[in-house]
Design a protein around this motif. Structure first.
Motif, PDB file in Angstrom:
ATOM      1  N   PRO A 106      12.152  -1.874  31.747  1.00  0.00           N
ATOM      2  CA  PRO A 106      11.302  -2.833  32.457  1.00  0.00           C
ATOM      3  C   PRO A 106      12.005  -4.165  32.685  1.00  0.00           C
ATOM      4  N   GLY A 107      11.843  -4.691  33.879  1.00  0.00           N
ATOM      5  CA  GLY A 107      12.450  -5.968  34.220  1.00  0.00           C
ATOM      6  C   GLY A 107      13.801  -5.862  34.901  1.00  0.00           C
ATOM      7  N   TRP A 108      14.381  -4.668  34.979  1.00  0.00           N
ATOM      8  CA  TRP A 108      15.699  -4.493  35.580  1.00  0.00           C
ATOM      9  C   TRP A 108      15.596  -4.141  37.068  1.00  0.00           C
ATOM     10  N   VAL A 109      16.657  -4.459  37.788  1.00  0.00           N
ATOM     11  CA  VAL A 109      16.797  -4.091  39.197  1.00  0.00           C
ATOM     12  C   VAL A 109      18.119  -3.338  39.347  1.00  0.00           C
ATOM     13  N   VAL A 110      18.064  -2.146  39.913  1.00  0.00           N
ATOM     14  CA  VAL A 110      19.258  -1.326  40.128  1.00  0.00           C
ATOM     15  C   VAL A 110      19.695  -1.481  41.581  1.00  0.00           C
ATOM     16  N   LEU A 111      20.931  -1.962  41.782  1.00  0.00           N
ATOM     17  CA  LEU A 111      21.484  -2.156  43.118  1.00  0.00           C
ATOM     18  C   LEU A 111      22.547  -1.088  43.388  1.00  0.00           C
ATOM     19  N   ILE A 112      22.403  -0.406  44.519  1.00  0.00           N
ATOM     20  CA  ILE A 112      23.289   0.707  44.857  1.00  0.00           C
ATOM     21  C   ILE A 112      24.059   0.387  46.123  1.00  0.00           C
ATOM     22  N   ARG A 113      25.378   0.309  45.975  1.00  0.00           N
ATOM     23  CA  ARG A 113      26.233   0.036  47.129  1.00  0.00           C
ATOM     24  C   ARG A 113      26.641   1.338  47.805  1.00  0.00           C
ATOM     25  N   THR A 114      26.370   1.445  49.091  1.00  0.00           N
ATOM     26  CA  THR A 114      26.836   2.580  49.887  1.00  0.00           C
ATOM     27  C   THR A 114      27.902   2.148  50.886  1.00  0.00           C
ATOM     28  N   GLY A 115      27.952   0.866  51.207  1.00  0.00           N
ATOM     29  CA  GLY A 115      28.875   0.358  52.213  1.00  0.00           C
ATOM     30  C   GLY A 115      28.352   0.477  53.629  1.00  0.00           C
ATOM     31  N   TYR A 116      27.123   0.989  53.784  1.00  0.00           N
ATOM     32  CA  TYR A 116      26.606   1.236  55.127  1.00  0.00           C
ATOM     33  C   TYR A 116      26.062  -0.019  55.806  1.00  0.00           C
ATOM     34  N   ASP A 117      26.009  -1.144  55.112  1.00  0.00           N
ATOM     35  CA  ASP A 117      25.629  -2.393  55.773  1.00  0.00           C
ATOM     36  C   ASP A 117      26.647  -2.753  56.862  1.00  0.00           C
ATOM     37  N   GLN A 118      27.899  -2.328  56.680  1.00  0.00           N
ATOM     38  CA  GLN A 118      28.930  -2.648  57.670  1.00  0.00           C
ATOM     39  C   GLN A 118      28.768  -1.859  58.966  1.00  0.00           C
ATOM     40  N   TYR A 119      27.932  -0.818  58.949  1.00  0.00           N
ATOM     41  CA  TYR A 119      27.742   0.011  60.138  1.00  0.00           C
ATOM     42  C   TYR A 119      26.445  -0.308  60.883  1.00  0.00           C
ATOM     43  N   ALA A 120      25.742  -1.359  60.475  1.00  0.00           N
ATOM     44  CA  ALA A 120      24.466  -1.700  61.111  1.00  0.00           C
ATOM     45  C   ALA A 120      24.635  -1.822  62.622  1.00  0.00           C
ATOM     46  N   GLY A 121      23.764  -1.129  63.346  1.00  0.00           N
ATOM     47  CA  GLY A 121      23.816  -1.168  64.799  1.00  0.00           C
ATOM     48  C   GLY A 121      24.674  -0.097  65.429  1.00  0.00           C
ATOM     49  N   THR A 122      25.358   0.710  64.609  1.00  0.00           N
ATOM     50  CA  THR A 122      26.179   1.808  65.132  1.00  0.00           C
ATOM     51  C   THR A 122      25.505   3.149  64.820  1.00  0.00           C
ATOM     52  N   GLU A 123      26.011   4.221  65.416  1.00  0.00           N
ATOM     53  CA  GLU A 123      25.449   5.547  65.163  1.00  0.00           C
ATOM     54  C   GLU A 123      25.639   5.954  63.704  1.00  0.00           C
ATOM     55  N   LYS A 124      26.719   5.511  63.092  1.00  0.00           N
ATOM     56  CA  LYS A 124      26.996   5.894  61.709  1.00  0.00           C
ATOM     57  C   LYS A 124      25.999   5.292  60.721  1.00  0.00           C
ATOM     58  N   TRP A 125      25.325   4.211  61.128  1.00  0.00           N
ATOM     59  CA  TRP A 125      24.372   3.528  60.239  1.00  0.00           C
ATOM     60  C   TRP A 125      23.324   4.493  59.691  1.00  0.00           C
ATOM     61  N   MET A 126      22.878   5.413  60.524  1.00  0.00           N
ATOM     62  CA  MET A 126      21.813   6.328  60.118  1.00  0.00           C
ATOM     63  C   MET A 126      22.348   7.569  59.394  1.00  0.00           C
ATOM     64  N   GLU A 127      23.632   7.579  59.093  1.00  0.00           N
ATOM     65  CA  GLU A 127      24.229   8.655  58.301  1.00  0.00           C
ATOM     66  C   GLU A 127      24.306   8.278  56.817  1.00  0.00           C
ATOM     67  N   TYR A 128      23.554   7.264  56.424  1.00  0.00           N
ATOM     68  CA  TYR A 128      23.570   6.747  55.049  1.00  0.00           C
ATOM     69  C   TYR A 128      23.274   7.841  54.015  1.00  0.00           C
ATOM     70  N   PRO A 129      23.782   7.676  52.780  1.00  0.00           N
ATOM     71  CA  PRO A 129      23.477   8.622  51.696  1.00  0.00           C
ATOM     72  C   PRO A 129      22.050   8.433  51.181  1.00  0.00           C
ATOM     73  N   GLU A 130      21.582   9.415  50.429  1.00  0.00           N
ATOM     74  CA  GLU A 130      20.239   9.382  49.859  1.00  0.00           C
ATOM     75  C   GLU A 130      20.292   9.489  48.337  1.00  0.00           C
ATOM     76  N   LEU A 131      19.228   9.018  47.686  1.00  0.00           N
ATOM     77  CA  LEU A 131      19.061   9.248  46.256  1.00  0.00           C
ATOM     78  C   LEU A 131      18.488  10.650  46.052  1.00  0.00           C
ATOM     79  N   SER A 132      18.873  11.308  44.974  1.00  0.00           N
ATOM     80  CA  SER A 132      18.283  12.599  44.650  1.00  0.00           C
ATOM     81  C   SER A 132      16.919  12.378  44.014  1.00  0.00           C
ATOM     82  N   PRO A 133      15.987  13.325  44.163  1.00  0.00           N
ATOM     83  CA  PRO A 133      14.690  13.209  43.493  1.00  0.00           C
ATOM     84  C   PRO A 133      14.826  13.075  41.983  1.00  0.00           C
ATOM     85  N   GLU A 134      15.811  13.764  41.403  1.00  0.00           N
ATOM     86  CA  GLU A 134      16.028  13.689  39.955  1.00  0.00           C
ATOM     87  C   GLU A 134      16.380  12.261  39.535  1.00  0.00           C
ATOM     88  N   LEU A 135      17.225  11.587  40.308  1.00  0.00           N
ATOM     89  CA  LEU A 135      17.588  10.211  40.004  1.00  0.00           C
ATOM     90  C   LEU A 135      16.388   9.284  40.178  1.00  0.00           C
TER      91      LEU A 135
END
Length: 210
Positions: A106-135
């Motif tokens: 409780p109280g923590w924030v988990v930040l996950i870097r994918t690097g996809y912020d650099q692709y904003a506005g391009t076709e690759k932007w929507m190819e971002y990775p996903e979290l697994s349901p288990e995670l």
């Protein structure tokens, strides 16, 4: 030291498919009204923003109903920028990437870097990775405050990850940026939205303090 994790909110900026692009309309001028101001038109989930539980969970809390303490906390940042397009972030890989001393709860924030912020506005932007349901289930059970990611979303339709996290009042921050400066570090995260009545989410000025 403070690191700005926020995309600039501007007219015509990239948005999640189906969302309206924001507009910034000048309302008053110095030479006419003696002061300068703008009118903003934007979707709640524009630019760097937070998702409230009500975004996907009927009857759940909206922005104004959440305790303000949910919008900040200790952070850890992990790097998954090596994943291929549409890759999956799995629990074991996440645990291996955790920095030493990260006793999540409780109280923590988990930040996950994918690097996809650099692709904003391009076709690759929507190819971002996903979290697994288990995670997502693991993070929800830990009772952390939030998960933040530097891509448009932690999942895709039917948005199972959103439902798992928001169903346990784990907030979701999307479209963060500059997470490369936080990987392997621990500090404080702040991401407070406007207190909009009934808000399903809202833009934030996200900042990390190291």
């Amino acid at each position: 030291m403070y690191i700005d994790l926020t995309m600039v909110l501007r007219p015509g900026m990239p948005v999640f498919p189906g969302s309206p692009k924001p507009a910034v309309i000048q309302w008053t001028k110095y030479d006419v009204h003696s002061y300068y101001s703008n009118v903003l038109f934007l979707h709640e989930h524009t630019s760097t923003h937070v998702d409230a539980p009500a975004h996907f969970i009927p009857g759940a809390k909206t922005l104004d109903q959440l305790d303000v303490s949910k919008y900040f906390g200790n952070f850890i940042a992990v790097d998954f920028s090596h994943l291929p397009p549409r890759g999956v972030i799995r629990l074991r890989e996440f645990e291996n990437a955790l920095p030493r001393g990260a006793d999540l709860g409780p109280g923590w924030v988990v930040l996950i870097r994918t690097g996809y912020d650099q692709y904003a506005g391009t076709e690759k932007w929507m190819e971002y990775p996903e979290l697994s349901p288990e995670l997502a289930e693991h993070l929800a059970k830990l009772g952390i405050n939030a998960v933040g990611i530097d891509s448009p979303s932690p999942d895709r339709a039917p948005f199972e990850i959103h439902k798992i996290l928001l169903g346990r009042e784990v907030l979701i921050y999307e479209n963060l940026t500059n997470l490369d400066q936080l990987v392997g570090k621990i500090g404080k995260f702040y991401g407070l939205p406007l207190k909009v009545e009934g808000g399903s989410g809202g833009p934030v000025r996200a900042v990390a303090e190291i």
